[in-house]
Write a protein that holds these residues in place. Structure first.
Motif, short mmCIF file in Angstrom:
data_model
loop_
_atom_site.label_atom_id
_atom_site.label_comp_id
_atom_site.label_asym_id
_atom_site.label_seq_id
_atom_site.Cartn_x
_atom_site.Cartn_y
_atom_site.Cartn_z
N THR A 481 0.67 -1.09 -0.21
CA THR A 481 -0.08 0.02 0.11
C THR A 481 0.87 1.27 -0.07
OG1 THR A 481 0.02 -0.02 2.66
CG2 THR A 481 -2.01 -1.30 1.08
N LYS A 482 2.26 1.17 0.33
CA LYS A 482 3.06 2.42 0.37
C LYS A 482 4.49 1.98 0.05
CE LYS A 482 0.47 4.87 4.14
NZ LYS A 482 0.48 5.45 5.67
N CYS A 483 5.32 2.90 -0.46
CA CYS A 483 6.47 2.52 -0.72
C CYS A 483 7.22 3.87 -0.79
CB CYS A 483 6.92 1.78 -2.01
SG CYS A 483 6.60 2.82 -3.56
N ASN A 504 2.12 -2.05 -7.92
CA ASN A 504 1.90 -2.94 -6.71
C ASN A 504 1.08 -4.11 -7.13
OD1 ASN A 504 -0.64 -1.89 -6.89
ND2 ASN A 504 -1.20 -1.19 -4.78
N LYS A 519 8.54 12.30 -6.19
CA LYS A 519 8.51 11.69 -4.66
C LYS A 519 10.02 10.87 -4.57
CE LYS A 519 3.69 11.17 -4.14
NZ LYS A 519 2.39 10.40 -3.89
N TYR A 523 9.56 11.60 -0.67
CA TYR A 523 8.46 11.11 0.01
C TYR A 523 8.11 9.74 -0.12
CZ TYR A 523 7.98 16.38 -0.22
OH TYR A 523 8.24 17.72 -0.15
N VAL A 524 7.10 9.26 0.86
CA VAL A 524 6.52 7.93 0.69
C VAL A 524 5.42 8.05 -0.36
CG1 VAL A 524 5.23 6.39 2.08
CG2 VAL A 524 7.24 7.43 3.20
N HIS A 525 5.21 7.17 -0.85
CA HIS A 525 4.03 7.21 -1.85
C HIS A 525 3.05 6.32 -1.46
CE1 HIS A 525 1.78 7.21 -5.45
NE2 HIS A 525 1.67 5.53 -5.86
N THR A 526 1.82 6.41 -1.42
CA THR A 526 0.61 5.60 -1.16
C THR A 526 -0.08 5.34 -2.49
OG1 THR A 526 0.17 6.80 1.05
CG2 THR A 526 -1.60 5.69 0.07
N ASN A 530 -5.60 -0.73 -5.39
CA ASN A 530 -6.02 -1.59 -4.29
C ASN A 530 -6.44 -3.06 -5.01
OD1 ASN A 530 -8.29 -1.05 -4.88
ND2 ASN A 530 -8.69 0.02 -3.18
#
Length: 561
Positions: A481-483, A504, A519, A523-526, A530
């Motif tokens: 969900t995040k990276c 993902n 990013k 930054y963290v990417h969301t 899904n």
């Protein structure tokens, strides 16, 4: 149908039992029906306590046109409401006014209230002839019109009363045996009068409408052996076999039911369509017209008849179809446009019309976008497309243009602006080019003139990426969900730009790639995606550009978190 066939209407019942009718006679346009059996026991007429005629005072009135039985047979009123006085001495068939208090029926509902509406509507008015007694009514006859009636001496093939033919003999009645009638089980069980001879397996007496001409209080009937007989009018043990006539065009089932009766098929019209609607009628242009539809009581297939008119001219048909939506071409003359629709079932029964309001016809030409819809093929570099928009009414109208481009399931609006008729416009995809996934896309240009006129141009193209400097996919145990991505190129040309995407669901047939260029290292990417169709995983891909060209990267270090 042949004389002697039995018919029924499944929702027409008396005493909770479906009434079975037998075809008794046929003419060119009518079918005459009589109940197959005696359906009830009732008096012909109640005693008239105030009548100066002593016989009618004690035994009831034998004049059919004013009898209780005639009034009851032709009433659809509810319980206790069918009776009203027909003459000064008339009296209802109450318990006190019938022989030995047997089978009063003043509190019943009228006979016709037992019929379903379609059957009741189908019963024809019939003019019948009735003899009159020679004692109080002057002899001779009178003609009366009724929906339901009792048969006469003449119609059942017995001797004419006082030499008067009351109609014509029905084909059903040829001998004493044909005149014998049996009561239904319900008629027997509901009768207050009982007798060992009164049962569903034995013939019983049944009333005719003919008076006994020699007195004022006796009416003719058919004896249990099929011969002519008579009873006092107030006798509550007389059987009743109502007769009626319907049109010969009424349909019945192809084969009889399990009880041997053919089922009458009442075809009711469909309901009026619930609505009719359309957009702005523009002269010479196609117009979509839609109805909310109709239902048919019998479930028959329905067609819709669409009609239109201009101003006060007659309506003209534009379509007959089972579809609820049609296309019309708006006429090029006139002021107002109006449409209506009706439903017609497969047996040609029609509903009423649903009519729309008249609306003004708009005389306005569509704007025009130069060129034609086309496929521009594969492009590595950002695409631009030049076009012009023109409109005949441009001097009085505002041309609004919107440019959109697809990106997978997403649609990106490039811009919306007011255009000048005849000027060159350029759709420039450079601002979104790197966001576009490799593969096929469409550029859609739409223009509206604000008066209902529109035009559209669709340009197809594909974006190709010839070199990806680095890419890799990893398997994971669950949905990512995040990276966080760090990239350190060991060699990076001056003035070059890094482009990076992550996914993902890299092992799906069509992975979703998300741009994280801004990013990287920061930054963290969301993830927005899904959904994973196959295996869980995580992947990256990136490349460098300098100007409009991609350049190679010899060595990089990538770190995921």
């Amino acid at each position: 149908m042949n004389v002697g066939d039995v018919v029924k209407s499944v929702n027409t019942k008396y005493n909770n039992s479906v009434i079975r009718f037998i075809v008794g006679h046929k003419t060119a346009d009518r079918v005459k029906l009589i109940t197959e059996k005696i359906i009830t026991l009732k008096c012909f007429d109640a005693i008239e306590a105030s009548n100066p005629d002593s016989n009618r005072k004690q035994y009831g009135n034998n004049r059919y046109s004013v009898s209780n039985i005639d009034q009851w047979l032709n009433s659809a009123a509810g319980a206790g409401a069918w009776y009203s006085k027909r003459h000064d001495y008339d009296a209802p068939p109450t318990n006190a006014n019938v022989w030995s208090n047997y089978n009063e029926y003043d509190a019943e509902a009228g006979f016709l209230s037992n019929f379903e509406q379609a059957f009741r509507n189908a019963i024809l008015d019939t003019t019948i002839r009735v003899a009159k007694n020679t004692v109080t009514d002057g002899g001779g006859y009178e003609d009366i019109t009724r929906k339901v009636y009792l048969l006469s001496n003449t119609e059942v093939g017995l001797s004419n009363e006082n030499g008067i033919a009351e109609g014509s003999k029905w084909d059903l009645f040829n001998n004493d045996n044909s005149r014998k009638a049996y009561p239904t089980a319900e008629a027997v069980s509901r009768s207050e009068y009982t007798s060992s001879s009164l049962n569903a397996s034995s013939p019983w007496y049944w009333w005719l409408r003919t008076p006994y001409a020699g007195n004022s209080s006796s009416a003719r009937s058919v004896h249990t052996d099929g011969t002519l007989f008579n009873y006092y009018a107030y006798f509550g043990g007389g059987g009743v076999r109502p007769a009626l006539e319907v049109g010969s065009g009424i349909l019945v089932s192809d084969t009889p039911d399990t009880d041997g009766a053919y089922i009458i098929q009442w075809n009711q019209p469909p309901t009026i369509p619930t609505s009719i609607s359309h957009g702005t009628p523009r002269a010479g242009q196609p117009l979509t017209i839609t109805t909310g539809g109709s239902t048919d009581p019998e479930g028959d297939p329905i067609n819709y008849v669409f009609e239109r008119r201009v101003d006060t001219k007659p309506f003209e048909q534009i379509a007959i179809t089972s579809a609820k939506t049609i296309q019309d071409t708006v006429p090029t003359s006139g002021i107002n446009y109006q449409v209506r629709v009706k439903a017609v079932d497969s047996k040609d029964a029609e509903s009423g019309y649903r009519t729309g309001e008249p609306v003004p016809i708009v005389y306005n030409t569509d704007p025009v976008i130069s060129g034609t819809d086309e496929n521009l093929g594969a492009h590595e570099d950002p695409l631009t497309y030049n076009y012009t928009v023109t409109d005949a009414e441009a001097a009085s109208q505002t041309l609004t243009v919107t440019e959109k481009v697809t990106n997978g399931a997403e649609t990106i609006t490039l811009r919306t602006f007011t255009a000048t008729s005849g000027a060159t416009n350029t759709a420039d995809l450079s601002s979104v080019w790197l966001k576009l996934l490799p593969g096929t896309h469409t550029l859609t240009i739409t223009v509206s003139d604000g008066a209902g006129g529109t035009a559209q141009r669709v340009i197809t193209f594909s974006r190709t990426v010839t070199r990806i400097a680095a890419s890799r996919a990893f398997t994971t145990d669950s949905l990512v969900t995040k990276c966080f991505l760090s990239i350190y190129p060991s060699e990076r040309p001056l003035d070059s730009t890094l482009h990076c995407e992550v996914s993902n669901n890299p092992f799906d047939a069509e992975p979703v790639w998300e741009d994280i260029t801004a990013k990287v290292n920061r930054y963290v990417h969301t993830f927005e995606n899904n959904t994973v169709a196959t295996n869980y995983g995580l992947a990256y891909r990136f490349y460098l550009t300098k100007g409009n060209q991609q350049i190679e990267v010899s060595q990089v270090t990538v770190r995921f978190a």
